[in-house]
Design a protein around this motif. Structure first.
Motif, PDB file in Angstrom:
ATOM      1  N   ILE A  37       5.824  -4.708   7.277  1.00 38.87           N
ATOM      2  CA  ILE A  37       5.566  -3.292   7.881  1.00 38.87           C
ATOM      3  C   ILE A  37       6.991  -3.128   8.316  1.00 38.87           C
ATOM      4  O   ILE A  37       8.351  -2.256   7.710  1.00 38.87           O
ATOM      5  CB  ILE A  37       4.877  -2.459   7.797  1.00 38.87           C
ATOM      6  CG1 ILE A  37       4.213  -2.763   7.138  1.00 38.87           C
ATOM      7  CG2 ILE A  37       5.083  -0.868   7.595  1.00 38.87           C
ATOM      8  CD1 ILE A  37       2.176  -2.265   7.068  1.00 38.87           C
TER       9      ILE A  37
ATOM     10  N   MET B 201       0.844  -1.164   0.344  1.00 38.88           N
ATOM     11  CA  MET B 201       0.541  -0.145   0.410  1.00 38.88           C
ATOM     12  C   MET B 201       0.697   1.191  -0.073  1.00 38.88           C
ATOM     13  O   MET B 201       1.834   1.253   0.467  1.00 38.88           O
ATOM     14  CB  MET B 201      -0.908  -0.039   1.396  1.00 38.88           C
ATOM     15  CG  MET B 201      -1.629  -1.149   1.302  1.00 38.88           C
ATOM     16  SD  MET B 201      -2.872  -2.133   0.086  1.00 38.88           S
ATOM     17  CE  MET B 201      -3.898   0.126  -0.469  1.00 38.88           C
TER      18      MET B 201
ATOM     19  N   MET C  91       3.074   5.917   6.730  1.00 40.22           N
ATOM     20  CA  MET C  91       1.123   5.290   7.117  1.00 40.22           C
ATOM     21  C   MET C  91       0.209   6.500   7.295  1.00 40.22           C
ATOM     22  O   MET C  91       1.091   7.516   8.089  1.00 40.22           O
ATOM     23  CB  MET C  91       0.838   4.795   8.117  1.00 40.22           C
ATOM     24  CG  MET C  91       1.532   2.998   7.609  1.00 40.22           C
ATOM     25  SD  MET C  91       1.501   1.334   8.128  1.00 40.22           S
ATOM     26  CE  MET C  91       2.420   1.546   9.312  1.00 40.22           C
TER      27      MET C  91
ATOM     28  N   ARG D 282       0.774   5.590   0.706  1.00 41.68           N
ATOM     29  CA  ARG D 282      -0.004   6.725   0.745  1.00 41.68           C
ATOM     30  C   ARG D 282      -0.276   7.988  -0.517  1.00 41.68           C
ATOM     31  O   ARG D 282       0.480   7.597  -1.504  1.00 41.68           O
ATOM     32  CB  ARG D 282       0.720   7.395   1.850  1.00 41.68           C
ATOM     33  CG  ARG D 282       1.849   8.765   1.236  1.00 41.68           C
ATOM     34  CD  ARG D 282       2.359   9.029   2.273  1.00 41.68           C
ATOM     35  NE  ARG D 282       4.058  10.018   1.888  1.00 41.68           N
ATOM     36  CZ  ARG D 282       3.541  11.039   1.179  1.00 41.68           C
ATOM     37  NH1 ARG D 282       2.775  11.825   1.418  1.00 41.68           N
ATOM     38  NH2 ARG D 282       4.915  11.630   0.786  1.00 41.68           N
TER      39      ARG D 282
ATOM     40  N   HIS E 191       3.793  -1.581   3.214  1.00 39.81           N
ATOM     41  CA  HIS E 191       3.544  -0.004   2.627  1.00 39.81           C
ATOM     42  C   HIS E 191       5.374  -0.248   3.114  1.00 39.81           C
ATOM     43  O   HIS E 191       6.018   0.480   4.364  1.00 39.81           O
ATOM     44  CB  HIS E 191       2.883   0.486   4.271  1.00 39.81           C
ATOM     45  CG  HIS E 191       2.325   1.651   3.992  1.00 39.81           C
ATOM     46  ND1 HIS E 191       3.381   2.746   3.612  1.00 39.81           N
ATOM     47  CD2 HIS E 191       0.966   2.054   3.845  1.00 39.81           C
ATOM     48  CE1 HIS E 191       2.291   3.418   3.181  1.00 39.81           C
ATOM     49  NE2 HIS E 191       1.395   3.551   3.435  1.00 39.81           N
TER      50      HIS E 191
END
Ligand code: CP
Length: 320
Positions: free
Chosen positions: A288, A224, A269, A226, A265
Motif C-alpha cells: 500500500i 481492497m 482506507m 472502500r 489498497h
C-alpha cells in the motif's frame, strides 16, 4: 494535444510505455536531490472539485520535481461556489495559458468536457464513477516492482489472478484497474455485494463474484476498495460490521489466497471495515505505501509525456 482521460483510450503498448517512462522517476525520487527542469517555465493547474490527499499532493510534487510552476485550485474556495459553470471554469483556466490541467470532479465525463474546451493536455485525476487512470498506472507500477523484488519479473501480468473487492459500482479505481490489468494479461476477479456490482461488467473481461471467500481462492493479488458512501443514494448500505463480516480482508481470509499473495489498497482506507490493520500493515505482503510512492513517479511520467508536444519533444504526447 493528447489528454489522459482513461485507460480505455490507451493501447497496451502505451500503458507499458508510461510504466517504462516512470522508472527513471522512481530512481530520481529515491535520491536525496529530486529536482529536474524538464518542465521549467510550464504552468500546471490542479483543479480539484473533490477531496484528495494522495492524488492532489502527488500531482503537485510531480510537477514541482520536474520544474513546473504548479498552481492548485480548490473548488471549495473557487467561484464554482458562486454558480460558475464547469465550462466557464474551463474557459477561464484556458485563458491563463496553462500547459497542463489536472482535473478531479464528482461527475463522470467532466474531465472530457473540460478537455474539449481547452488548448492544453488534460489529465483525469478521477471523474465520478468513470475512470482514475493514473491510479491504475501507479498500481501496475507498484505491482511490477513488488514482483521484480521477488524475482518474478515479466513484461506483463499474464497468468496472475487479481481480486478487486469492494464497492465496484461506484469505483473509478476498479474500472481503470480492470481495463489496465486486463490489457496487461491478468485475470481479474471483481467481488462485491450484488447491490454494489455494476450490471454487465463481465463484458469488460471481469469474472464476477459475490462470495469473497470463493474469489480469494488461489489469488495472487488482493486489491481492497472502500465503500463510497458519499456516492450512494437509494442503495442498501450495509453496516460497517456486516460489511466487514462478509467482505473485510482479515488475516484468516487472506490465507485462502496464494501463499505469498500481495495486498493492495488505493487509499483512503477504512481500517476495520474493508481491511484489518494486521493485513494492511503486513511488511512482506502489503504494498500500500509502495502504491503511494509510485504515484509520484507515474504522475511525473504523465506530465512529461503529455507536455512533449508543447515542448517540441518527440514522443507519445506529440502524437495525435
Ligand atoms: N487513491 C486516491 O485517489 O486517493 P485520494 O482520494 O486521497 O487522492
Amino acid at each position: 494535444h493528447r489528454d489522459l482521460i482513461g485507460i480505455g483510450q490507451l493501447e497496451r503498448h502505451e500503458i507499458l510505455f508510461l510504466l517504462d517512462e516512470a522508472e527513471q522517476w522512481v530512481r530520481l525520487n529515491r535520491q536525496a536531490s529530486k529536482h529536474e527542469n524538464l518542465l521549467s517555465g510550464l504552468t500546471v493547474i490542479n483543479a480539484f472539485f473533490e477531496n484528495s490527499t494522495r492524488t492532489l499532493l502527488s500531482f503537485e510534487i510531480a510537477g514541482k520535481r520536474l520544474g513546473a510552476d504548479v498552481v492548485n485550485m480548490h473548488a471549495a474556495q473557487s467561484s464554482v461556489k458562486k454558480g460558475e459553470t464547469l465550462i466557464d471554469t474551463a474557459i477561464t483556466l484556458n485563458a491563463m495559458h496553462a500547459d497542463a490541467i489536472v482535473i478531479r470532479h464528482g461527475s463522470s465525463g467532466a474531465t472530457q468536457l473540460i478537455a474539449d474546451k481547452v488548448d492544453c493536455p488534460v489529465l483525469n485525476a478521477g471523474d465520478g464513477q468513470h475512470e482514475h487512470p493514473t491510479q491504475a498506472l501507479l498500481d501496475a507500477l507498484a505491482l511490477r516492482h513488488a514482483l521484480r523484488d521477488r524475482g518474478e519479473a515479466s513484461e506483463d501480468f499474464t497468468g496472475l489472478k487479481i481480486v478487486i473487492c469492494g464497492d465496484i459500482l461506484h469505483s473509478r479505481v476498479a474500472r481503470s484497474n480492470l481495463l489496465c490489468l486486463h490489457a496487461l494479461g491478468a485475470s481479474v476477479r471483481l467481488c462485491a455485494p450484488p447491490a454494489l456490482m455494476p450490471a454487465g461488467i463481465e463484458a469488460m473481461g471481469a469474472e464476477v463474484y459475490h462470495d469473497f471467500d470463493a474469489a480469494l481462492d488461489g489469488a495472487d493479488v488482493v486489491m481492497m476498495l472502500r465503500l463510497q458512501t458519499e456516492r450512494m443514494s437509494g442503495q442498501f448500505i450495509p453496516s460497517a460490521r456486516e460489511y466487514h463480516h462478509l467482505y473485510g480482508l482479515t488475516k484468516k481470509r487472506l490465507a485462502q489466497a496464494a501463499e505469498d499473495a500481495l495486498v493492495m489498497h488505493p487509499g483512503p482506507m477504512n481500517r476495520g471495515v474493508e481491511i484489518d490493520s494486521e493485513v494492511a500493515d503486513m511488511i512482506d505482503r502489503s504494498i500500500i505505501t509502495r502504491q503511494v510512492e509510485m504515484g509520484v513517479a507515474i504522475r511525473m511520467a504523465a506530465l512529461d509525456v503529455l507536455t512533449r508536444r508543447s515542448r517540441c519533444v518527440d514522443g507519445w504526447g506529440a502524437a495525435a
